[in-house]
Design an enzyme around this catalytic site. Structure first.
Site, short mmCIF file in Angstrom:
data_model
loop_
_atom_site.label_atom_id
_atom_site.label_comp_id
_atom_site.label_asym_id
_atom_site.label_seq_id
_atom_site.Cartn_x
_atom_site.Cartn_y
_atom_site.Cartn_z
N SER A 1 -12.67 1.95 10.75
CA SER A 1 -12.03 1.99 9.44
C SER A 1 -12.72 1.08 8.43
O SER A 1 -13.13 -0.04 8.77
CB SER A 1 -10.57 1.58 9.56
N LYS B 1 -5.42 10.93 0.53
CA LYS B 1 -5.48 9.60 1.15
C LYS B 1 -6.80 8.97 0.70
O LYS B 1 -7.86 9.50 1.00
CB LYS B 1 -5.44 9.74 2.68
N GLU C 1 0.83 -1.22 0.00
CA GLU C 1 0.00 0.00 0.00
C GLU C 1 0.86 1.26 0.00
O GLU C 1 2.06 1.21 0.28
CB GLU C 1 -0.94 0.00 1.20
N ASP D 1 -11.25 -0.45 6.35
CA ASP D 1 -10.36 -1.62 6.20
C ASP D 1 -11.09 -2.89 6.63
O ASP D 1 -10.94 -3.95 6.01
CB ASP D 1 -9.11 -1.49 7.08
N VAL E 1 -5.37 0.50 3.19
CA VAL E 1 -5.57 -0.95 3.13
C VAL E 1 -6.84 -1.28 2.34
O VAL E 1 -6.82 -2.13 1.44
CB VAL E 1 -5.62 -1.56 4.55
N ASP F 1 -16.31 5.96 14.42
CA ASP F 1 -15.14 5.89 13.55
C ASP F 1 -14.57 4.46 13.53
O ASP F 1 -13.82 4.06 14.41
CB ASP F 1 -14.06 6.88 14.00
N LYS G 1 -3.25 -0.76 14.47
CA LYS G 1 -2.47 0.32 15.05
C LYS G 1 -2.78 0.55 16.53
O LYS G 1 -3.93 0.49 16.96
CB LYS G 1 -2.74 1.61 14.25
N1 PSU Z 1 -0.52 1.58 9.24
C1 PSU Z 1 0.65 2.26 9.12
N2 PSU Z 1 0.65 3.49 8.58
C2 PSU Z 1 -0.48 3.96 7.98
C3 PSU Z 1 -1.68 3.19 8.01
C4 PSU Z 1 -1.65 2.01 8.67
O1 PSU Z 1 1.70 1.77 9.50
O2 PSU Z 1 -0.42 5.04 7.41
C5 PSU Z 1 -2.87 3.60 7.19
C6 PSU Z 1 -3.30 2.39 6.35
O3 PSU Z 1 -3.30 2.77 5.00
C7 PSU Z 1 -4.69 2.09 6.83
C8 PSU Z 1 -5.16 3.46 7.19
O4 PSU Z 1 -5.49 1.47 5.86
O5 PSU Z 1 -4.03 4.01 7.87
C9 PSU Z 1 -6.39 3.45 8.03
O6 PSU Z 1 -6.85 4.76 8.11
P1 PSU Z 1 -8.27 5.07 8.78
O7 PSU Z 1 -8.07 4.80 10.24
O8 PSU Z 1 -8.50 6.53 8.46
O9 PSU Z 1 -9.25 4.16 8.12
MN MN Z 2 -11.84 6.45 10.14
#
Ligand code: PSU
Ligand code: MN
Length: 315
Positions: free
Chosen positions: A141, A87, A26, A143, A107, A139, A161
């Protein structure tokens, strides 16, 4: 042949045609997850790690309104340096493509593009998941929902994370029926932390065992991805107390400044990188490279034992 055929770099297209192992990578972690120049170095080292293991790397992004699978070094550098790269999760793809914009893919978006192109193995750092105040903010994701529908894909990561509500993220994966397998670990890793203490029910110990499990999953036609999760290398794991202090501080700042939505993850990661004096950043980079390497080793085994998988272009 599919809608993505023209977006694929030649070496990747050839590998797919011949059923050779390919690993999708990614780009959000390049454009928004790590600071310059660690981001470019990490992107290059990840591709190198995939090659060294005997597979072909396929870094995915959207450039000037076109889906791109396999980027040149100039394009990787642009993603790492430019500050106008968006993004894009899966829901952002159509608007970004229609308007001719450039975006790093998360992701959810990368997984969808990879699968559409017949690439069945994907490596990332940490998954998105359920955020800590999700009961109020909702919130969660995208993903997670993409993992639930990415039939037969293998996603290699270091858990989810640290900034997330990890028990809730595990529950959400369970609800969606997504198997999560520890690679040489019995507990969920949390990104740069080696363990959350949250037990995982399933474990494999080597790439052959992992590949067999994915092959069985594919044979059964289960509609979701398999998540394979390993710990950050021990020598790279930052001090837990320092990490936790930086994390609390980052969460407080985000709350005070009202940072939410898709800006939240990049904001928290940047604050934690600052708060740990770069230690979380080098751990973050190390785990991304280690995941790319593991994904490639499993992809090599998969191509050997199940040559008719998505890698052969059947997906
Ligand atoms: N893990 C990392 N760095 C990142 C992300 C995950 O080490 O930048 C990114 C991934 O692309 C993941 C995204 O899909 O954060 C999720 O973002 P959100 O919480 O806004 O869905
Ligand atoms: Mn989000």
């Amino acid at each position: 042949m599919n809608a993505f055929t023209e977006a694929i770099a030649l070496d990747i297209a050839h590998a797919l045609q011949r059923g050779q192992p390919v690993v999708a990578l990614e780009s959000t972690l390049i454009a928004h997850g790590l600071p310059w120049p660690t981001n470019l170095e990490t992107a290059r080292r990840s591709e190198q790690a995939v090659r060294e293991a005997g597979a072909v790397p396929a870094t995915i992004a959207v450039l000037n309104g076109r889906v791109r699978i396999g980027l040149s070094d100039t394009e990787l550098t642009h993603l790492a340096q430019a500050n106008d790269v968006l993004k894009a999760g899966r829901r952002d793809l159509s608007p970004v493509l229609a308007r001719g914009q450039s975006a790093a893919t998360t992701v959810s978006a990368t997984l969808w593009i990879a699968r559409s192109a017949g690439i069945g193995v994907f490596a990332t750092g940490g998954l998105g998941g359920v955020h800590r105040n999700a009961a109020e903010s909702f919130d969660v994701s995208m993903d997670l929902d993409e993992l639930a529908r990415a039939d037969g894909s293998l996603v290699v990561c270091s858990g989810a994370k640290t900034v997330l509500d990890l028990p809730a993220t595990l529950e959400a994966l369970e609800t969606r029926g997504v198997p999560i397998i520890g690679y040489q670990t019995d507990a969920l890793p949390a990104f740069t932390s080696r363990t959350t203490g949250l037990p995982l029910e399933h474990r494999v110990n080597d790439p052959v065992e992992a590949a067999r499990l994915v092959a069985v999953h594919r044979q059964f036609g289960l509609p979701c991805a398999v998540v394979l999760t390993q710990q950050v290398p021990e020598s790279e794991a930052p001090d837990e107390a320092l990490m936790n202090a930086a994390l609390d501080d980052a969460l407080n700042q985000a709350d005070r400044l009202g940072i939410s939505g898709k800006r939240l993850t990049p904001f928290l990661l940047a604050r934690i990188h600052e708060g740990t004096g770069g230690m979380s950043q080098s751990a973050n980079a190390a785990l991304i490279v280690a995941n790319a390497s593991l994904a490639a080793r499993v992809a090599v085994e998969l191509a050997r034992i199940a040559p008719n998988g998505p890698e052969a272009g059947a997906g």
